[in-house]
Design a protein around this motif. Sequence first.
Motif, PDB file in Angstrom:
ATOM      1  N   ILE A   1     -12.807  39.340  -7.654  1.00 41.59           N
ATOM      2  CA  ILE A   1     -12.585  38.164  -6.846  1.00 41.59           C
ATOM      3  C   ILE A   1     -13.466  36.540  -6.668  1.00 41.59           C
ATOM      4  O   ILE A   1     -12.607  35.954  -5.855  1.00 41.59           O
ATOM      5  N   GLN A   2     -15.222  37.408  -6.383  1.00 44.71           N
ATOM      6  CA  GLN A   2     -15.822  35.693  -6.221  1.00 44.71           C
ATOM      7  C   GLN A   2     -15.405  34.913  -7.450  1.00 44.71           C
ATOM      8  O   GLN A   2     -15.140  34.029  -7.378  1.00 44.71           O
ATOM      9  N   PHE A   3     -15.161  35.467  -9.006  1.00 41.46           N
ATOM     10  CA  PHE A   3     -14.946  34.656  -9.853  1.00 41.46           C
ATOM     11  C   PHE A   3     -12.960  34.144  -9.847  1.00 41.46           C
ATOM     12  O   PHE A   3     -13.268  33.323 -10.038  1.00 41.46           O
ATOM     13  N   LEU A   4     -12.456  34.867  -9.460  1.00 40.22           N
ATOM     14  CA  LEU A   4     -11.441  33.716  -8.863  1.00 40.22           C
ATOM     15  C   LEU A   4     -11.212  33.074  -7.870  1.00 40.22           C
ATOM     16  O   LEU A   4     -10.613  31.962  -7.849  1.00 40.22           O
TER      17      LEU A   4
ATOM     18  N   LEU B   1      -1.112  34.898  -5.387  1.00 39.37           N
ATOM     19  CA  LEU B   1      -1.733  34.770  -6.248  1.00 39.37           C
ATOM     20  C   LEU B   1      -2.523  37.065  -6.134  1.00 39.37           C
ATOM     21  O   LEU B   1      -3.360  37.428  -5.283  1.00 39.37           O
ATOM     22  N   ASP B   2      -2.247  37.730  -7.724  1.00 35.82           N
ATOM     23  CA  ASP B   2      -3.077  39.207  -7.337  1.00 35.82           C
ATOM     24  C   ASP B   2      -4.423  38.987  -7.699  1.00 35.82           C
ATOM     25  O   ASP B   2      -5.012  37.989  -7.991  1.00 35.82           O
ATOM     26  N   ALA B   3      -5.435  39.198  -6.803  1.00 34.89           N
ATOM     27  CA  ALA B   3      -6.787  39.410  -7.508  1.00 34.89           C
ATOM     28  C   ALA B   3      -7.333  39.279  -8.715  1.00 34.89           C
ATOM     29  O   ALA B   3      -8.378  39.162  -8.718  1.00 34.89           O
ATOM     30  N   ASP B   4      -6.333  40.504  -9.283  1.00 31.73           N
ATOM     31  CA  ASP B   4      -7.048  40.775 -10.663  1.00 31.73           C
ATOM     32  C   ASP B   4      -6.782  40.098 -11.619  1.00 31.73           C
ATOM     33  O   ASP B   4      -6.742  40.493 -13.076  1.00 31.73           O
ATOM     34  N   ILE B   5      -5.966  38.768 -11.749  1.00 37.42           N
ATOM     35  CA  ILE B   5      -5.894  37.701 -12.760  1.00 37.42           C
ATOM     36  C   ILE B   5      -6.998  36.730 -13.418  1.00 37.42           C
ATOM     37  O   ILE B   5      -7.965  36.587 -12.688  1.00 37.42           O
ATOM     38  N   LYS B   6      -6.384  35.939 -15.141  1.00 41.73           N
ATOM     39  CA  LYS B   6      -7.588  34.585 -14.891  1.00 41.73           C
ATOM     40  C   LYS B   6      -6.263  34.230 -15.573  1.00 41.73           C
ATOM     41  O   LYS B   6      -5.399  34.719 -15.590  1.00 41.73           O
TER      42      LYS B   6
ATOM     43  N   ALA C   1       5.810  33.801 -12.412  1.00 40.09           N
ATOM     44  CA  ALA C   1       4.520  33.785 -13.610  1.00 40.09           C
ATOM     45  C   ALA C   1       3.956  34.300 -13.575  1.00 40.09           C
ATOM     46  O   ALA C   1       3.403  35.299 -12.267  1.00 40.09           O
ATOM     47  N   GLY C   2       3.752  35.066 -15.116  1.00 33.17           N
ATOM     48  CA  GLY C   2       2.863  36.440 -14.910  1.00 33.17           C
ATOM     49  C   GLY C   2       2.234  35.591 -15.759  1.00 33.17           C
ATOM     50  O   GLY C   2       1.319  35.623 -17.051  1.00 33.17           O
ATOM     51  N   PHE C   3       0.351  36.604 -15.203  1.00 32.20           N
ATOM     52  CA  PHE C   3      -0.983  36.422 -15.677  1.00 32.20           C
ATOM     53  C   PHE C   3      -1.864  37.461 -16.776  1.00 32.20           C
ATOM     54  O   PHE C   3      -1.228  38.458 -16.030  1.00 32.20           O
ATOM     55  N   ASN C   4      -2.268  37.487 -17.812  1.00 30.66           N
ATOM     56  CA  ASN C   4      -2.936  38.345 -17.930  1.00 30.66           C
ATOM     57  C   ASN C   4      -4.197  39.155 -16.683  1.00 30.66           C
ATOM     58  O   ASN C   4      -4.690  37.795 -15.740  1.00 30.66           O
ATOM     59  N   LYS C   5      -4.218  40.117 -17.049  1.00 30.12           N
ATOM     60  CA  LYS C   5      -5.065  40.814 -15.511  1.00 30.12           C
ATOM     61  C   LYS C   5      -6.548  41.024 -16.182  1.00 30.12           C
ATOM     62  O   LYS C   5      -6.719  41.048 -17.345  1.00 30.12           O
ATOM     63  N   PHE C   6      -7.784  40.476 -15.268  1.00 29.79           N
ATOM     64  CA  PHE C   6      -8.778  41.360 -15.585  1.00 29.79           C
ATOM     65  C   PHE C   6      -8.935  42.372 -16.886  1.00 29.79           C
ATOM     66  O   PHE C   6      -9.693  42.123 -17.550  1.00 29.79           O
ATOM     67  N   SER C   7      -8.606  43.098 -16.047  1.00 29.08           N
ATOM     68  CA  SER C   7      -8.407  44.624 -16.319  1.00 29.08           C
ATOM     69  C   SER C   7      -8.371  45.142 -17.999  1.00 29.08           C
ATOM     70  O   SER C   7      -8.620  45.901 -18.252  1.00 29.08           O
ATOM     71  N   GLY C   8      -6.843  43.511 -18.260  1.00 31.46           N
ATOM     72  CA  GLY C   8      -7.151  44.027 -20.202  1.00 31.46           C
ATOM     73  C   GLY C   8      -5.189  44.698 -20.051  1.00 31.46           C
ATOM     74  O   GLY C   8      -5.037  44.568 -21.089  1.00 31.46           O
ATOM     75  N   LYS C   9      -5.268  45.281 -18.980  1.00 28.28           N
ATOM     76  CA  LYS C   9      -3.857  45.546 -19.214  1.00 28.28           C
ATOM     77  C   LYS C   9      -2.595  44.875 -19.193  1.00 28.28           C
ATOM     78  O   LYS C   9      -2.763  43.669 -18.614  1.00 28.28           O
ATOM     79  N   THR C  10      -1.613  45.730 -19.275  1.00 25.38           N
ATOM     80  CA  THR C  10      -0.388  44.366 -20.324  1.00 25.38           C
ATOM     81  C   THR C  10       0.618  44.848 -19.284  1.00 25.38           C
ATOM     82  O   THR C  10       1.583  43.597 -18.721  1.00 25.38           O
ATOM     83  N   LYS C  11       0.759  45.360 -18.863  1.00 17.04           N
ATOM     84  CA  LYS C  11       1.797  46.175 -18.243  1.00 17.04           C
ATOM     85  C   LYS C  11       1.241  46.552 -16.668  1.00 17.04           C
ATOM     86  O   LYS C  11       0.183  47.039 -16.692  1.00 17.04           O
TER      87      LYS C  11
END
Length: 143
Positions: A16-19, A82-87, A110-120
């Motif tokens: 959350i803080q990074f976002l 925005l989701d909290a886990d996007i970059k 739009a779809g963004f990449n997740k911090f977690s590295g998940k693509t789906k």
Amino acid sequence: MRLSVVIPAYNEEKNIQFLLRSLKKIIEIDEIIVVDDGSRDRTGELAEKEGVKVIPLKKNYGKGYACFEGFKESRGEVVLFLDADIKFKKEDILALIAPIFNNEADMTVAGFNKFSGKTKGGFGMVKNFARIGLFLFTGIYFH
């Protein structure tokens, strides 16, 4: 037009803080709202430290409910969810809002990449559901 950003967040203390720090660098954003959806970690506390509006929910109601609660409190004519886990890059956000600010679109997705590295995740389901709803309301099939 004023731009509000609504972030539904559940147990996102790692992201959350990074976002929020990234979003606060975008001058086009007038308001940032984090809806702490009953997190059991420090998500809400860390968001408050960043100086944004935080709406705490007593329990986890789910993303849709959290988005609606944030929307009700938003002051902007344009609301970005925005989701909290996007970059993202600043250019991504600007590209997402530009068609609205230029009166070329009423909504963008739009779809963004997740911090977690998940693509789906649930985005495919969300897109298909939105596509069906838009077709039912407009008679137009969106890609």
